[in-house]
Design an enzyme around this catalytic site. Structure first.
Site, PDB file in Angstrom:
ATOM      1  N   THR A 158      45.355  43.640  43.574  1.00 52.58           N
ATOM      2  CA  THR A 158      45.919  44.927  43.155  1.00 52.58           C
ATOM      3  C   THR A 158      46.302  45.743  44.388  1.00 52.58           C
ATOM      4  O   THR A 158      47.380  46.343  44.450  1.00 52.58           O
ATOM      5  CB  THR A 158      44.936  45.688  42.244  1.00 52.58           C
ATOM      6  OG1 THR A 158      44.508  44.797  41.215  1.00 52.58           O
ATOM      7  CG2 THR A 158      45.588  46.893  41.609  1.00 52.58           C
ATOM      8  N   ASN A 187      37.764  48.656  44.640  1.00 47.94           N
ATOM      9  CA  ASN A 187      38.544  47.426  44.750  1.00 47.94           C
ATOM     10  C   ASN A 187      39.988  47.725  45.170  1.00 47.94           C
ATOM     11  O   ASN A 187      40.483  47.184  46.163  1.00 47.94           O
ATOM     12  CB  ASN A 187      38.505  46.665  43.418  1.00 47.94           C
ATOM     13  CG  ASN A 187      39.407  45.451  43.444  1.00 47.94           C
ATOM     14  OD1 ASN A 187      40.621  45.560  43.313  1.00 47.94           O
ATOM     15  ND2 ASN A 187      38.846  44.287  43.673  1.00 47.94           N
ATOM     16  N   LYS A 222      46.089  40.892  27.331  1.00 47.69           N
ATOM     17  CA  LYS A 222      45.413  40.806  28.628  1.00 47.69           C
ATOM     18  C   LYS A 222      45.050  42.204  29.071  1.00 47.69           C
ATOM     19  O   LYS A 222      45.863  43.126  28.977  1.00 47.69           O
ATOM     20  CB  LYS A 222      46.397  40.183  29.633  1.00 47.69           C
ATOM     21  CG  LYS A 222      45.835  39.927  30.982  1.00 47.69           C
ATOM     22  CD  LYS A 222      45.235  38.527  31.089  1.00 47.69           C
ATOM     23  CE  LYS A 222      44.435  38.308  32.345  1.00 47.69           C
ATOM     24  NZ  LYS A 222      43.091  38.883  32.320  1.00 47.69           N
ATOM     25  N   LYS A 248      52.890  46.965  31.652  1.00 53.89           N
ATOM     26  CA  LYS A 248      52.700  46.381  32.991  1.00 53.89           C
ATOM     27  C   LYS A 248      53.029  44.886  32.986  1.00 53.89           C
ATOM     28  O   LYS A 248      53.740  44.394  33.853  1.00 53.89           O
ATOM     29  CB  LYS A 248      51.230  46.596  33.388  1.00 53.89           C
ATOM     30  CG  LYS A 248      50.936  46.394  34.840  1.00 53.89           C
ATOM     31  CD  LYS A 248      49.465  46.649  35.122  1.00 53.89           C
ATOM     32  CE  LYS A 248      49.048  48.068  34.802  1.00 53.89           C
ATOM     33  NZ  LYS A 248      47.675  48.357  35.228  1.00 53.89           N
ATOM     34  N   SER A 259      45.734  37.569  38.115  1.00 51.39           N
ATOM     35  CA  SER A 259      44.915  37.138  36.962  1.00 51.39           C
ATOM     36  C   SER A 259      45.683  36.084  36.169  1.00 51.39           C
ATOM     37  O   SER A 259      45.100  35.110  35.685  1.00 51.39           O
ATOM     38  CB  SER A 259      44.603  38.319  36.045  1.00 51.39           C
ATOM     39  OG  SER A 259      43.411  38.951  36.435  1.00 51.39           O
ATOM     40  N   LYS A 283      42.807  46.466  26.455  1.00 52.40           N
ATOM     41  CA  LYS A 283      41.837  47.069  27.384  1.00 52.40           C
ATOM     42  C   LYS A 283      40.513  47.211  26.659  1.00 52.40           C
ATOM     43  O   LYS A 283      40.482  47.369  25.435  1.00 52.40           O
ATOM     44  CB  LYS A 283      42.310  48.452  27.844  1.00 52.40           C
ATOM     45  CG  LYS A 283      41.718  48.883  29.147  1.00 52.40           C
ATOM     46  CD  LYS A 283      42.411  48.180  30.293  1.00 52.40           C
ATOM     47  CE  LYS A 283      41.930  48.641  31.638  1.00 52.40           C
ATOM     48  NZ  LYS A 283      42.805  48.132  32.696  1.00 52.40           N
TER      49      LYS A 283
END
Ligand code: NAD
Length: 425
Positions: free
Chosen positions: A199, A230, A79, A103, A359, A115
Site C-alpha cells: 500500500t 503499515n 475483497k 478501488k 493481495s 469490508k
C-alpha cells in the site's frame, strides 16, 4: 503497548456512506450513468452483524460486535480488509466496502468490494484475547468468506498475525488447506513477497506519477506523512528512499517536523523498538498533531484516519499535492476547498490500491501454488498502478473534473458493464 485506543474516525457524526454516495452521484451525473446501475451500487449486496462472546484474561466474558458488508460482486468475488478499532460501526464498514468496489475496479482487478471489522481496542488486549476474538470472528463468518466468494485481508489494527489465526480457523471448518481464502498472510503461510509494503508502495508510485504531470522534480520536493503504521511507515520509507525529503511524520502519540528532513530509517528503527509508536523520537521537533497536516510541504500523505481533512483545516493546507494513503481522509466539503485552491488530490480509491493489487497477486499465487520473487511482484504492481493512474488522469481531462471524481468515473465505467452484463432477476 500504548493504551491510547485505536479510533478509526474523529468525526463520528458524519455518515461515511453518505460521503461515498455524494461522490457516486457527482460522477454518475457527469458520465451519464444509467440510473438503474446507480441504484444497484447505492445498495450493498449483504450486511452481516454478529456478537462475539470472548473469554478475557480476567476470567470474564466480553461480547464484541463484528461486522462484514459485501458491497458488490459484479466484477468478481468480494475483497476487503478487516479492521479492529473502537469506532467500527455499520455505516463505516458499509462505506469502506463500497470504496473497495470502486478501488478494485480502478485498479482493474477481478473483484467486487467488501469490508469487515470488530469494535474493539486491540492495543489494550492481550495476544491471547486477540487470538480468541479473531477465531470467533472467523467462525461467525464461515459462510460468508470463501476463496471464490469473499476474501478478507488486513486493515487498520490488524496484520498478518490476525490473518494467520483467521486462516487456520477457516481451514479447520472446511478441512482443507486453502490459503487463498485470505490475503495479507505471513509469507510462511502463503503470503506474497511485497504485500506488507504494497500500500505504501502504491502511494509512492502515485506520488511520482502525479509529480511528473505537475512538472515537479522529486529531488526538490518535501513531504509530510500522517500515520506511521503499515501504510504510513512504508510510504515514508519508500518516498525518502526515492529522494523526496520527508519533513513531517506523526502517529496517534506524537507529530514531528524538521525542515531539513527527517531520517526515516532512524524513525523506523525508533518505532520498532518503541512498541511501534513515535512518542519520544528525537530526530525532529515535536509539534501539535493538528499542525502536521497544515505545515509547509509540497506533498501531504494522510495515511492514518478518515475525515482528517475537513472544512476547518482544508483552507490552511499548504501542500500542492495530496496522496491519500488512508481510506476517506478528505470530507466532501473539504474537496471543494482543495479544488478551489488547485491542490491536486490523488484519491484513496487510486492512491492506496497497491495493497489490494498485491493481495490479488497473493490470491493468484495461492491458486497456482507457484510463488513469485519480490522483484516480479513489485514490477507487476508498479505497471498496474501506472496504468490505473493514467486512466484516471485521462478522465480528468475528458470530464473536466477532479482526480477523485475521475477515479469514480473510471470505476463506474467498469462496474456499469458488470452490472448490466450480469443483469437482474
Ligand atoms: P495501522 O493500524 O497499521 O496504522 C495506523 C496508523 O495511524 C498508526 O501509526 C497510528 O498511530 C496512526 N493514527 C491513529 N490515530 C491517529 C491520529 N489521531 N493521529 C495521527 N495518527 C494516528 O493501519 P494501516 O493499515 O496503516 O491503515 C491506515 C489507513 O490506510 C486506514 O485508513 C486503512 O483503511 C488504509 N488502508 C490500509 C491498507 C493496508 O494494506 N494496510 C490498504 C488500503 C488502505
Amino acid at each position: 503497548m500504548s493504551n491510547t485506543p485505536i479510533n478509526s474516525t474523529n468525526t463520528n457524526d458524519v455518515s461515511m456512506f453518505d460521503s461515498v454516495l455524494a461522490r457516486l452521484d457527482e460522477a454518475a451525473k457527469l458520465m451519464n450513468l444509467s440510473p438503474e446501475v446507480s441504484e444497484v451500487l447505492r445498495s450493498p449486496v449483504k450486511q452481516i452483524k454478529v456478537s462475539l462472546p470472548v473469554s478475557m484474561d480476567n476470567g470474564k466474558i466480553q461480547v464484541f460486535k463484528g461486522y462484514r458488508t459485501v458491497h458488490s460482486t459484479h466484477l468478481g468475488p468480494s475483497k476487503g480488509g478487516i479492521r479492529y478499532a473502537m469506532d467500527v460501526n455499520a455505516d463505516e464498514v458499509m462505506a469502506l466496502a463500497a470504496w473497495m468496489s470502486f478501488k478494485c475496479a480502478v485498479a482493474n482487478l477481478p473483484y467486487g468490494g467488501a469490508k469487515g471489522g470488530i469494535k474493539c481496542d486491540p492495543r489494550s488486549m492481550s495476544v491471547g484475547e486477540l487470538e480468541r476474538l479473531s477465531r470467533a470472528y472467523a467462525q461467525s463468518m464461515k459462510d460468508v468468506f470463501g476463496v471464490n466468494k469473499d476474501i478478507p485481508a488486513p486493515d487498520m489494527g490488524t496484520s498478518g498475525r490476525e490473518m494467520a489465526w483467521i486462516l487456520d480457523e477457516l481451514n479447520k471448518v472446511t478441512g482443507e488447506d486453502s490459503p487463498g481464502i485470505i490475503t495479507g498472510k505471513p509469507i510462511a503461510l502463503g503470503g506474497s513477497l511485497g504485500r506488507d509494503a504494497a500500500t505504501g508502495r502504491g502511494v509512492m508510485v502515485n506520488t511520482f506519477a502525479a509529480l511528473k504531470k505537475m512538472n515537479l522534480d522529486p529531488k526538490n520536493v518535501t513531504a509530510v506523512v500522517q500515520g506511521f503504521g503499515n501504510v504510513g511507515s512504508h510510504a515514508a520509507r519508500l518516498l525518502s528512499e526515492k529522494g523526496i525529503k520527508i519533513v513531517g511524520i506523526g502517529d496517534h502519540t506524537a507529530s514531528f517536523y524538521n525542515e531539513n528532513g527527517i531520517d526515516i530509517a532512524a524513525a523506523l528503527a525508533y518505532a520498532e523498538k518503541n512498541n511501534r509508536i513515535l512518542k519520544g523520537f528525537n530526530g525532529a521537533t515535536e509539534i501539535k498533531s493538528s499542525e502536521l497536516l497544515i505545515c509547509k510541504c509540497d506533498v501531504l500523505v494522510p495515511a492514518a484516519l478518515q475525515n482528517v481533512i475537513n472544512e476547518e483545516n482544508a483552507h490552511k493546507i499548504q501542500a500542492k499535492l495530496i496522496v491519500e494513503g488512508a481510506n476517506g481522509p478528505t470530507m466532501p466539503k473539504a474537496d471543494t476547498i482543495l479544488n478551489d485552491k488547485n491542490i491536486i488530490c490523488v484519491p484513496d480509491i487510486l492512491a492506496n490500491s497497491g495493497g489490494v493489487t498485491v493481495s490479488y497477486f497473493e490470491w493468484v499465487q495461492n491458486k497456482a501454488g507457484y510463488y513469485w520473487t519480490e522483484e516480479e511482484v513489485n514490477t507487476k504492481h508498479d505497471f498496474k498502478m501506472e496504468i490505473a493512474f493514467e486512466a484516471v488522469w485521462n478522465n480528468v481531462a475528458k470530464y473536466k473534473t477532479s482526480m477523485r471524481i475521475a477515479a469514480y468515473i473510471t470505476a463506474l465505467q467498469k462496474l456499469e458493464q458488470g452490472v448490466k452484463l450480469k443483469g437482474a432477476y
